[in-house]
Design an enzyme around this catalytic site. Sequence first.
Site, PDB file in Angstrom:
ATOM      1  N   LYS A 110       0.849  -1.199   0.000  1.00  0.00           N
ATOM      2  CA  LYS A 110       0.000   0.000   0.000  1.00  0.00           C
ATOM      3  C   LYS A 110       0.883   1.247   0.000  1.00  0.00           C
ATOM      4  CE  LYS A 110      -3.828  -2.513   1.851  1.00  0.00           C
ATOM      5  NZ  LYS A 110      -4.423  -3.196   2.973  1.00  0.00           N
ATOM      6  N   GLN A 120      -5.299  -2.100   9.047  1.00  0.00           N
ATOM      7  CA  GLN A 120      -5.018  -3.397   8.437  1.00  0.00           C
ATOM      8  C   GLN A 120      -5.594  -4.527   9.295  1.00  0.00           C
ATOM      9  OE1 GLN A 120      -3.387  -3.833   5.337  1.00  0.00           O
ATOM     10  NE2 GLN A 120      -4.207  -5.884   5.637  1.00  0.00           N
ATOM     11  N   ASP A 145     -11.538   1.991   3.125  1.00  0.00           N
ATOM     12  CA  ASP A 145     -11.848   0.572   2.943  1.00  0.00           C
ATOM     13  C   ASP A 145     -13.350   0.363   2.729  1.00  0.00           C
ATOM     14  OD1 ASP A 145      -9.892  -1.330   2.761  1.00  0.00           O
ATOM     15  OD2 ASP A 145      -9.559  -1.509   4.920  1.00  0.00           O
TER      16      ASP A 145
END
Length: 289
Positions: free
Chosen positions: A59, A103, A126
């Site tokens: 990322k 995460q 997300d």
Amino acid sequence: MTIIRGERMIIDGKSISQKRKDELKLKIDQLKQEGKRLPCLAVILVGDHQASQTYVRNKERGCQYVGMESQVIRLSSSISEEELIQVIDNLNKDNHVDGILVQLPLPKHIHEEKILDVIDPMKDVDGFHPVNVAKLVLGQEGLTPCTPQGMMVLLEEINYDLSGKEVVVVGRSNIVGKPVSFLSLKKNATVTIAHSRTKNLKEVCQRADVLIAAIGKAKFFNKDYVKPGAIVLDVGINRDENNKLCGDVDFEDVKEVASCITPVPGGVGPMTIAMLLENTLQAYLKRKG
Ligand code: NAP
């Protein structure tokens, strides 16, 4: 974009993802030329989970490639829920940060749901916050989960119109199965969501014009599950008997009957980061008003 073998098409997610990142890079270059503040993604990594470290590094690299700013906040696995909430709250208030990603998975003593609920929905790149989930279900504009959004882009890139088509999604997780079902519905597909309790799964799958496999079982779907000419999108990331990366679909078998199919690796997977970067730019532009 795609490799065409005879009538069959292998959807090259790697090139499509690259194309989207290059388009993003141009947009970020433009912001730089105009002397504007650049979009910034903050990624929180709790603990030293091996795969998570790789995902976070990728990322970071993605941000570097397109020219966005990134912050990685590495926290000890012993951090308390309250302390983690405080870190997120600070990022929520930080005007310099446009996107926040925690995460997953988190250590067992931390409740994922509680943590995801704390992220400012405007920065929830997300797309897991209940506000964004509700927007998706209501068909409103919001931040949508990256892997499902990536599948929609793959279909767009091969000029496939979902309107009126039968989509069968196998898997009903909150991060893949459910969101991709609602995105397909938004595109006017007729959607069936199948799962581990579905009866006659083969027959259900054979109805699909587009079969989306998202169960996490190596090479589960062979050609008996696939209607000739169907499009098959394989979300699974598994290891086969030789420890080789593979999807939920038996690629060699299914590619003989499908009209288009995504390989693993190199299909759906690479789209996730491209969509995360697009979401970060979207969050930045929305916050800027
Ligand atoms: P998950 O949360 O474990 O959900 C799996 C789903 O599959 C569940 O809904 C389960 O049904 C269903 N299922 C399991 N076995 C089944 C069977 N034999 N027949 C029918 N349905 C079955 O998985 P996930 O997080 O959605 O991930 C699925 C796969 O996608 C994994 O391999 C994961 O690694 C991969 N993935 C890839 C990306 C990416 O490419 N970037 C992103 C996310 C996930 P029940 O609900 O009834 O238990």
